[in-house]
Design a protein around this motif. Structure first.
Motif, short mmCIF file in Angstrom:
data_model
loop_
_atom_site.label_atom_id
_atom_site.label_comp_id
_atom_site.label_asym_id
_atom_site.label_seq_id
_atom_site.Cartn_x
_atom_site.Cartn_y
_atom_site.Cartn_z
N ILE A 86 -1.05 -6.55 2.01
CA ILE A 86 -0.44 -5.89 3.16
C ILE A 86 -0.92 -6.59 4.42
O ILE A 86 -2.00 -7.17 4.44
N LYS A 87 -0.09 -6.56 5.45
CA LYS A 87 -0.49 -7.11 6.76
C LYS A 87 -0.99 -5.95 7.61
O LYS A 87 -0.25 -5.00 7.87
N SER B 157 2.13 -3.49 8.38
CA SER B 157 3.41 -3.89 8.96
C SER B 157 4.26 -4.68 7.98
O SER B 157 5.44 -4.89 8.20
N ASP B 158 3.66 -5.10 6.86
CA ASP B 158 4.38 -5.85 5.84
C ASP B 158 3.62 -5.69 4.53
O ASP B 158 2.41 -5.45 4.52
N VAL C 166 2.82 0.44 -12.15
CA VAL C 166 3.05 1.24 -10.94
C VAL C 166 4.54 1.57 -10.87
O VAL C 166 5.35 0.92 -11.53
N SER C 167 4.89 2.56 -10.07
CA SER C 167 6.31 2.85 -9.88
C SER C 167 6.66 2.63 -8.41
O SER C 167 5.84 2.85 -7.52
N GLY C 168 7.89 2.17 -8.21
CA GLY C 168 8.37 1.90 -6.86
C GLY C 168 8.40 0.42 -6.56
O GLY C 168 8.01 -0.41 -7.39
N GLU C 169 8.90 0.11 -5.39
CA GLU C 169 8.94 -1.27 -4.89
C GLU C 169 8.12 -1.32 -3.61
O GLU C 169 8.17 -0.39 -2.80
N PRO C 170 7.36 -2.40 -3.41
CA PRO C 170 6.50 -2.48 -2.21
C PRO C 170 7.29 -2.42 -0.91
O PRO C 170 8.23 -3.17 -0.71
N THR C 171 6.91 -1.46 -0.07
CA THR C 171 7.47 -1.29 1.26
C THR C 171 6.32 -0.96 2.20
O THR C 171 5.54 -0.06 1.92
N ALA C 172 6.21 -1.68 3.30
CA ALA C 172 5.11 -1.46 4.24
C ALA C 172 5.16 -0.06 4.82
O ALA C 172 6.22 0.47 5.12
N GLY C 173 3.98 0.55 4.95
CA GLY C 173 3.87 1.88 5.53
C GLY C 173 2.44 2.10 5.99
O GLY C 173 1.57 1.25 5.80
N HIS D 67 -0.34 4.03 -2.09
CA HIS D 67 0.93 4.69 -1.77
C HIS D 67 1.19 4.67 -0.26
O HIS D 67 2.31 4.36 0.18
N GLU D 68 0.18 5.01 0.55
CA GLU D 68 0.37 5.06 2.00
C GLU D 68 0.78 3.71 2.57
O GLU D 68 1.63 3.63 3.46
#
Length: 180
Positions: free
Chosen positions: A57-58, A141-142, A130-137, A90-91
């Motif tokens: 993550i950035k 920021s990435d 894991v479940s889901g696709e990586p999305t920044a949160g 997750h966050e």
């Protein structure tokens, strides 16, 4: 007791002095006759591995604003480390994982430029678990996977912190060993 380098007593507010105690220089309140111990901030990180790729993550918050790092963060009071790692994953990435699926890789301790210290746990997990696709949160920021070749390259955008590089190598070794 504090996680940050204290300059004033947390009890009476007097300015702290320096006093040699237990073999090191410590913060001391002369008014309270009390040593103020600095405690590390407990953290948990996760190395998500997808074949020859690692999720980063950035960061948008201190320390290391704008740098790429393993997803992770501070363990909350009363929170088991693996649960903190799953929550932080997750966050920061939107990915979900059952804490019992995480493999403990290593513990660590590091000093931050702000004068506080963190100590913690690094876990690893295969992306297929894991479940889901990586999305920044959260404070990211990435979020994206970097190949091991990109991590090794000298001209790369990503330059993992020394602790992250050690944790990634440990995760790779763990999965190589467990997969034969």
């Amino acid at each position: 007791m504090t996680s940050y380098r204290a300059t004033f007593c947390p009890d009476c507010g007097d300015k702290l002095e320096s006093k040699w105690f237990d073999g090191r220089d410590r913060s001391y309140c002369a008014a309270c006759a009390r040593i103020i111990f600095q405690r590390p901030i407990p953290c948990a990180d996760v190395a998500v591995m997808d074949g020859k790729h690692v999720l980063f993550i950035k960061r948008t918050n201190a320390p290391h604003i704008g740098k790429w790092a393993l997803p992770g963060g501070v363990i909350e009071v009363g929170e088991p480390p693996a649960e903190a790692a799953a929550r932080e994953l997750h966050e920061e990435t939107g990915l979900d994982i059952t804490p019992s699926t995480l493999t403990l890789i290593t513990g660590y301790a590091a000093a931050a430029p702000q004068g506080w210290y963190n100590a913690g746990y690094t876990y690893a997990v295969q992306f297929e678990d894991v479940s889901g696709e990586p999305t920044a949160g959260g404070d990211a920021s990435d979020a994206r996977f970097w190949s091991l070749n990109e991590l090794r390259g000298s001209e790369q955008e990503l330059r993992p912190e020394p602790n992250d590089a050690l944790h990634i190598r440990a995760a790779i070794n763990e999965f190589r060993t467990s997969n034969g």
